[in-house]
Design an enzyme around this catalytic site. Structure first.
Site, PDB file in Angstrom:
ATOM      1  N   LYS A 112       0.857  -1.207   0.000  1.00 57.25           N
ATOM      2  CA  LYS A 112       0.000   0.000   0.000  1.00 57.25           C
ATOM      3  C   LYS A 112       0.886   1.248   0.000  1.00 57.25           C
ATOM      4  CE  LYS A 112      -1.719   1.683   4.051  1.00 57.25           C
ATOM      5  NZ  LYS A 112      -1.440   3.096   4.338  1.00 57.25           N
ATOM      6  N   ASN A 113       1.906   1.259   0.848  1.00 60.63           N
ATOM      7  CA  ASN A 113       2.690   2.479   1.041  1.00 60.63           C
ATOM      8  C   ASN A 113       3.708   2.748  -0.058  1.00 60.63           C
ATOM      9  OD1 ASN A 113       1.138   2.927   3.238  1.00 60.63           O
ATOM     10  ND2 ASN A 113       2.677   2.353   4.751  1.00 60.63           N
TER      11      ASN A 113
ATOM     12  N   ARG B 282      -4.670  11.307   4.206  1.00 57.54           N
ATOM     13  CA  ARG B 282      -3.698  12.385   4.258  1.00 57.54           C
ATOM     14  C   ARG B 282      -2.613  12.227   3.196  1.00 57.54           C
ATOM     15  NH1 ARG B 282       0.491  12.053   6.680  1.00 57.54           N
ATOM     16  NH2 ARG B 282       0.450  14.194   7.470  1.00 57.54           N
TER      17      ARG B 282
ATOM     18  N   CYS C  35      -4.718  12.573  12.257  1.00 53.00           N
ATOM     19  CA  CYS C  35      -5.542  11.363  12.254  1.00 53.00           C
ATOM     20  C   CYS C  35      -5.440  10.801  13.669  1.00 53.00           C
ATOM     21  CB  CYS C  35      -5.040  10.361  11.222  1.00 53.00           C
ATOM     22  SG  CYS C  35      -3.477   9.639  11.674  1.00 53.00           S
TER      23      CYS C  35
ATOM     24  N   ARG D   5       0.400  14.883  12.801  1.00 54.49           N
ATOM     25  CA  ARG D   5       0.924  14.594  11.456  1.00 54.49           C
ATOM     26  C   ARG D   5       1.045  15.862  10.600  1.00 54.49           C
ATOM     27  NH1 ARG D   5      -1.197   8.901   9.461  1.00 54.49           N
ATOM     28  NH2 ARG D   5       0.779   8.948   8.354  1.00 54.49           N
TER      29      ARG D   5
ATOM     30  N   ASP E 266       4.584   0.770  12.092  1.00 47.37           N
ATOM     31  CA  ASP E 266       3.344   0.136  11.628  1.00 47.37           C
ATOM     32  C   ASP E 266       3.189  -1.290  12.146  1.00 47.37           C
ATOM     33  OD1 ASP E 266       3.350   1.709   8.318  1.00 47.37           O
ATOM     34  OD2 ASP E 266       2.938   2.465  10.322  1.00 47.37           O
TER      35      ASP E 266
ATOM     36  N   ILE F  49       7.842   7.245  17.016  1.00 52.33           N
ATOM     37  CA  ILE F  49       7.532   7.921  15.746  1.00 52.33           C
ATOM     38  C   ILE F  49       6.259   8.743  15.835  1.00 52.33           C
ATOM     39  CG2 ILE F  49       6.989   7.586  13.284  1.00 52.33           C
ATOM     40  CD1 ILE F  49       9.859   6.920  13.839  1.00 52.33           C
TER      41      ILE F  49
ATOM     42  N   ARG G  40      -8.494  -0.192   4.881  1.00 56.20           N
ATOM     43  CA  ARG G  40      -7.594   0.766   4.213  1.00 56.20           C
ATOM     44  C   ARG G  40      -6.323   0.083   3.753  1.00 56.20           C
ATOM     45  NH1 ARG G  40      -7.151   6.512   7.098  1.00 56.20           N
ATOM     46  NH2 ARG G  40      -6.033   6.778   5.157  1.00 56.20           N
TER      47      ARG G  40
END
Ligand code: EPZ
Length: 423
Positions: free
Chosen positions: A22-23, A92, A116, A121, A305, A327, A397
């Site tokens: 996804k990223n 975002r 979020c 962020r 993550d 983070i 998502r």
């Protein structure tokens, strides 16, 4: 809204095939704005955030076709250089259209992405970088208008190796003739995949001996074809689910080296792992799960993550494990939900202390964000009895066909919507 019903207490077993990242897919899709030529992208996961990004590209003026995980992006007239808040507030990462639009049109009018659940962020690193490249950023009424008479190459030092800022600034610098150097950049594999795609488009980006990114900008980029890299966060998520349920699972079509620190921490916790170039097998393990301390950090450090799924594993450890989330400032929202499932977790600011329990208890819980949602699904898989995870739109998502993949590994999980379905 959809929920997951999970009948836990079963060991996962079998093979799961990892989807495209996804990223990596999101910024690579945005990078197609840098050219009017056709781009073909394979292994694009069918996720809510991907569909949102395709909507954004169509809004801006691209023609999109998407089937069997392949996206074709083509020009469809003049591109717009502004985005409506409706689209930006959903995701975002849509802010990353700023780089390509500024590079091509010298002006981009983009709503500031809100925060979020996991944090405020901000995008200050993105905006400072654009200013280094000669732009002026006017923030008003929730929007930022980024304008440049002329963009000029620059030496930019990021105050923090932000993944999004690295990618946004790279996409802009690609179309600024001359040499731009980015220092203190993110080194995540997804950034490497974006660079690989940009270079296929005719960009000239390389890392120098100091780890800086050196960009020789061009006047135009052409279309390209690319296959998105495997999703290392999905990979780590399934490895952790296999470990927590004491199963026997092979995670295939992945890049194990992208999860090096996770594999090392799992071995320290007592698991043996069988690793090939493209797979990781978590064989059955009935021994104690030793507490292992992790601190999240930019790659190659422990991925933020994977902090939530890791926490679920540590709820079953044989001592007390400390987790430092360095983070994001608010990324422990899964902790109180895990406590409702019988976990023993104490959090204070960026530190969580997890004292292992013998087993988790099935319960009705709520997801607050994508990775915390996965952590709750993992807990439901471990707990005897039926758990219910609400607000799984967060999970949709970032995990493609999650319930199908888990069911194929022997889990009893089904999606239902109390407003629509018979119970
Ligand atoms: C990317 O977000 C990922 N999202 C996130 O994954 C991931 O958690 C994050 O990188 C860190 O690895 C995508 O790639 C779409 P950052 P990004 O900019 O780029 C601060 C998931 O679950 N910061 O590296 O937004 C920021 O507040 C998602 O898939 C500034 O202060 O992350 C955060 O504390 C969640 N100013 C830290 O840096 C800025 O201008 C890391 O953010 C930018 C960031």
């Amino acid at each position: 809204m959809d929920r997951f019903l999970i009948e836990g207490g079963k060991k996962l077993h079998g093979t799961v095939h990892i989807s495209g990242s996804k990223n990596a897919a999101l910024p690579i899709l945005v990078a197609t704005l840098l050219t009017d030529e056709k781009c073909i992208l394979h292994r694009v996961p069918n996720l809510r955030d991907v569909r949102t990004t395709l909507k954004i590209l169509e809004y801006l003026g691209k023609k999109i076709t998407y089937q069997n995980n392949t996206v074709v992006v083509e020009a469809n007239g003049q591109l717009k250089n502004n985005l409506p808040y409706e689209l930006v507030k959903q995701m975002r990462a849509s802010f990353w259209v700023a780089g390509p639009l500024l590079a091509r049109f010298k002006e981009a009018d983009i709503p500031l992405p809100g925060g979020c659940a996991i944090g405020v962020r901000p995008v200050d690193i993105h905006l400072k970088g654009f200013e280094n490249l000669g732009a002026v950023c006017d923030v008003k009424a929730g929007n930022v208008i980024i304008r440049a008479e002329k963009l000029t190459p620059a030496q930019i030092v990021l105050r923090f190796p932000s993944v999004g800022a690295t990618q946004n600034l790279l996409m802009c610098a690609c179309l600024i003739p001359g040499e731009t150097i980015l220092e203190n950049v993110a080194k995540e594999p997804e950034v490497d995949d974006v660079i690989a795609f940009l270079n296929k488009m005719g960009a000239d980006i390389r890392a120098d001996e100091k780890g800086r990114l050196v960009v020789h900008g061009k006047t135009a980029l052409h279309g390209a074809e690319h296959t998105v890299v495997a999703d290392r966060i999905e990979t780590g998520s399934f490895i952790l689910a296999a470990a927590a349920t004491r199963g026997d699972v092979t995670v295939a079509d992945c890049v194990p080296e992208h999860n090096a620190i996770l594999l090392s921490d799992l071995r320290e916790a007592g698991f043996t792992l069988e690793v090939t170039d493209t797979s990781v097998r978590v064989p059955p393990y009935e021994g104690e799960i030793k507490p292992v301390r992790v601190r999240t950090a930019p790659y190659p450090g422990f991925a933020t993550d994977l902090q939530a799924p890791w926490m679920t594993l540590m709820t079953l450890c044989s001592g007390t494990a400390e987790i430092d989330e360095d983070i994001f400032e608010n990324r422990f929202m899964h902790a109180p939900e895990l406590v409702r499932m019988g976990a023993n977790i104490y959090t204070e600011k960026s530190v969580a202390r997890v004292t292992g329990v013998k087993n988790l208890l099935a319960a009705h819980v709520q997801a607050s964000d994508l990775r915390g949602g996965f952590a709750l699904v993992m807990a439901g898989l471990c707990a005897q009895g039926e758990s219910e995870v609400e607000r799984i739109y967060h999970i949709d998502r970032g995990y493609e066909n999650l319930e199908q993949k888990l069911a194929a590994l022997g889990a009893t999980i089904r999606r239902y919507n109390p407003d629509k379905d018979e119970f």
